[in-house]
Design an enzyme around this catalytic site. Sequence first.
Site, PDB file in Angstrom:
ATOM      1  N   CYS A 135     -11.378 -30.271  14.684  1.00  0.00           N
ATOM      2  CA  CYS A 135     -12.387 -31.138  15.301  1.00  0.00           C
ATOM      3  C   CYS A 135     -13.745 -30.989  14.612  1.00  0.00           C
ATOM      4  CB  CYS A 135     -12.475 -30.866  16.800  1.00  0.00           C
ATOM      5  SG  CYS A 135     -13.756 -31.843  17.629  1.00  0.00           S
ATOM      6  N   GLU A 207      -6.341 -35.630  15.211  1.00  0.00           N
ATOM      7  CA  GLU A 207      -7.687 -36.143  14.922  1.00  0.00           C
ATOM      8  C   GLU A 207      -7.592 -37.560  14.358  1.00  0.00           C
ATOM      9  OE1 GLU A 207     -10.917 -35.321  15.260  1.00  0.00           O
ATOM     10  OE2 GLU A 207     -10.369 -33.578  16.460  1.00  0.00           O
TER      11      GLU A 207
END
Length: 229
Positions: A135, A207
């Site tokens: 992240c 992601e």
Amino acid sequence: MKFSQVLRESAEDIYQGIFEHPFVVGIGEGNLHKEAIVHYVKADFEYLNAFMNIYGIAIAKSSTREDMNYFYDKIGFVLNSEIHPHHNLCEVAGVDYEELQGYPLPPTANHYVTHMKSVAQQGSMGELIAALLPCPWTYLEIGHHLKEKYQPTEDHPFYEWITFYAKEDTASVTTELCERIDKWAENVGEEEKEKAKQAFIKSCQLEYLFWDMAYNVEEWPFSLEGVQQ
């Protein structure tokens, strides 16, 4: 080669795919449609809540006060700093940030959160960090990529978003987590490192899918009133 470098090299294709995703390109070009922005902020608000929960699990797994304090400080960063790019997105979309809070996670975001929480609860500290690392790391590189490619000025609609993720304060989160997982990897065997690598790769994949979820305004196939999905 440091373990964090091994992780990054293993995910090169995914990173490049993220840079080329139409949502990320839309940020760079300044032409994202409102529905995608709103859907992203709704999901990311709840995702970041889960991210802080996982920092809490890291505190519980920590054996030193230094480690406990480190993860405690990271919760503060999410609470007090990561709201700034959200505000930028809301300004562009013409909506109030408070109106986009408290929504159920869409399927992909829910999958991502479930993955991270499962790894955090059942895995080692190294696996936990590996699941969290994509992240901040992908966002850091997105920020630098967009800043270099589009060279946004202050009149760019997503100037604040891009510069937030390209700045030094944001980079420090990735640097510190990489240092921690490198230190962890020095004292474990190949099997443990492979588990961490798999957790990292899966988070990288998710992601990419998070951007896809937002861009395509992904929803659950059936809306069930009164049921938290």
